[in-house]
Design an enzyme around this catalytic site. Structure first.
Site, PDB file in Angstrom:
ATOM      1  N   GLY A   1       0.900  -1.189  -0.390  1.00 24.41           N
ATOM      2  CA  GLY A   1      -0.393  -0.278   0.161  1.00 24.41           C
ATOM      3  C   GLY A   1       0.812   1.344   0.253  1.00 24.41           C
TER       4      GLY A   1
ATOM      5  CG  ASN B   1       1.804   2.737  -5.648  1.00 24.45           C
ATOM      6  OD1 ASN B   1       1.671   4.274  -6.373  1.00 24.45           O
ATOM      7  ND2 ASN B   1       2.089   2.108  -5.551  1.00 24.45           N
TER       8      ASN B   1
ATOM      9  CG  LEU C   1      -0.975  -8.285  -6.941  1.00 21.85           C
ATOM     10  CD1 LEU C   1      -0.162  -9.171  -6.002  1.00 21.85           C
ATOM     11  CD2 LEU C   1       0.024  -8.146  -7.957  1.00 21.85           C
TER      12      LEU C   1
ATOM     13  CG  ASN D   1      -3.114  -0.581 -13.071  1.00 22.51           C
ATOM     14  OD1 ASN D   1      -2.984  -0.883 -11.479  1.00 22.51           O
ATOM     15  ND2 ASN D   1      -2.461  -1.651 -13.803  1.00 22.51           N
TER      16      ASN D   1
ATOM     17  CG  HIS E   1       2.809  -1.524 -15.629  1.00 25.17           C
ATOM     18  ND1 HIS E   1       2.124  -2.861 -15.342  1.00 25.17           N
ATOM     19  CD2 HIS E   1       3.317  -1.485 -16.368  1.00 25.17           C
ATOM     20  CE1 HIS E   1       3.339  -3.865 -15.378  1.00 25.17           C
ATOM     21  NE2 HIS E   1       4.295  -2.789 -16.447  1.00 25.17           N
TER      22      HIS E   1
HETATM   23  C1  GRF Z   1       4.595  -2.003  -6.646  1.00 23.58           C
HETATM   24  O1  GRF Z   1       5.498  -3.423  -7.579  1.00 23.58           O
HETATM   25  C2  GRF Z   1       4.113  -1.243  -7.302  1.00 23.58           C
HETATM   26  O2  GRF Z   1       5.148  -0.724  -8.751  1.00 23.58           O
HETATM   27  C3  GRF Z   1       3.089  -1.763  -8.003  1.00 23.58           C
HETATM   28  O3  GRF Z   1       2.266  -2.255  -7.732  1.00 23.58           O
HETATM   29  C4  GRF Z   1       3.517  -3.271  -5.920  1.00 23.58           C
HETATM   30  C5  GRF Z   1       3.290  -3.049  -5.196  1.00 23.58           C
HETATM   31  O4  GRF Z   1       2.743  -1.435  -4.224  1.00 23.58           O
HETATM   32  N1  GRF Z   1       1.920  -0.761  -8.506  1.00 23.58           N
HETATM   33  P1  GRF Z   1       2.340  -0.807  -3.284  1.00 23.58           P
HETATM   34  O5  GRF Z   1       3.853  -0.964  -2.506  1.00 23.58           O
HETATM   35  O6  GRF Z   1       1.265  -2.175  -2.738  1.00 23.58           O
HETATM   36  O7  GRF Z   1       1.035   0.093  -3.617  1.00 23.58           O
END
Ligand code: GRF
Length: 199
Positions: free
Chosen positions: A15, A17, A85, A102, A104
């Site tokens: 999490g 992001n 995912l 999204n 990426h």
């Molecule tokens: C990371 O690899 C990010 O680049 C991709 O998802 C993975 C986990 O991200 N978007 P987060 O720390 O759970 O946001």
């Protein structure tokens, strides 16, 4: 002004992001949207704790039906996939057409599509030997990582980079900057659109 755009964030892991979006709301970078719900495809996702610590409704959903129910209950208007995912069904995507984005961790169309997620994306970039990688925010359609690109930011690859070091740099220098900006941009567009419909 009409009320802020209701944002739901779908997660599966750490999490970081999501945290960037929460921090951007607090700092005022995001002023036209508010995160009203976080939904995780994993019970153990630390992202759920990040949401709870910030007073945001956080739920685990074991399937798409549960995700949809939570989104409807929250009145979500913009859905952000942040380290999420699962592959969403065509029906789900159609229901929220042009309202799902999204992040990426590469410069699409490089290193994307089926099976390209998380650390593996950075392994692919290092294996190929590219000198520049980065992150992309895009709309979600039925093709994995295939929707219209909203924003991209380049990040240099340095000698000695491991996938972990590169992932961290791409997160810090690209993902955590691009995603909040995109959430603000699209939240403002949706809010203005509601405003116009009301006039
Ligand atoms: C990371 O690899 C990010 O680049 C991709 O998802 C993975 C986990 O991200 N978007 P987060 O720390 O759970 O946001």
């Amino acid at each position: 002004m009409l009320e802020k755009t209701k944002v739901a964030v779908l997660v599966s892991g750490g999490g970081t992001n999501l945290q960037a979006i929460i921090d951007a709301e607090k700092s005022g970078i995001i002023k036209d949207g508010e995160v009203v719900l976080v939904v995780s495809s994993s019970r153990k996702a630390y992202a759920l704790q990040r949401a709870e610590k910030n007073g945001i409704k956080a739920v685990y959903a074991k399937n798409e039906e549960e995700i949809l129910a939570a989104l409807e209950e929250a009145g979500a208007e913009l859905i952000v996939l942040a380290g999420f995912l699962k592959i969403l069904s065509k029906d789900f995507i159609r229901k929220y057409e042009n309202r799902i984005i999204n992040i990426h961790p590469s410069l699409i169309p490089s290193f994307c599509g089926k099976g390209a997620y998380g650390l593996h994306v950075h392994e692919m970039a290092l294996d190929y030997g590219v000198k520049v990688t980065g992150a992309t925010v895009h709309y979600v359609n039925e093709i994995p990582d295939g929707g219209k690109i909203i924003a991209q930011k380049a990040v240099e690859i340095q000698d000695g980079d491991t996938p972990e070091i590169l992932q961290k740099r791409v997160m810090e220098q690209a993902e955590w900057i691009l995603l909040p900006r995109a959430v603000q941009q699209i939240s403002a567009e949706i809010r203005k659109g509601k405003e116009n419909d009301n006039n």
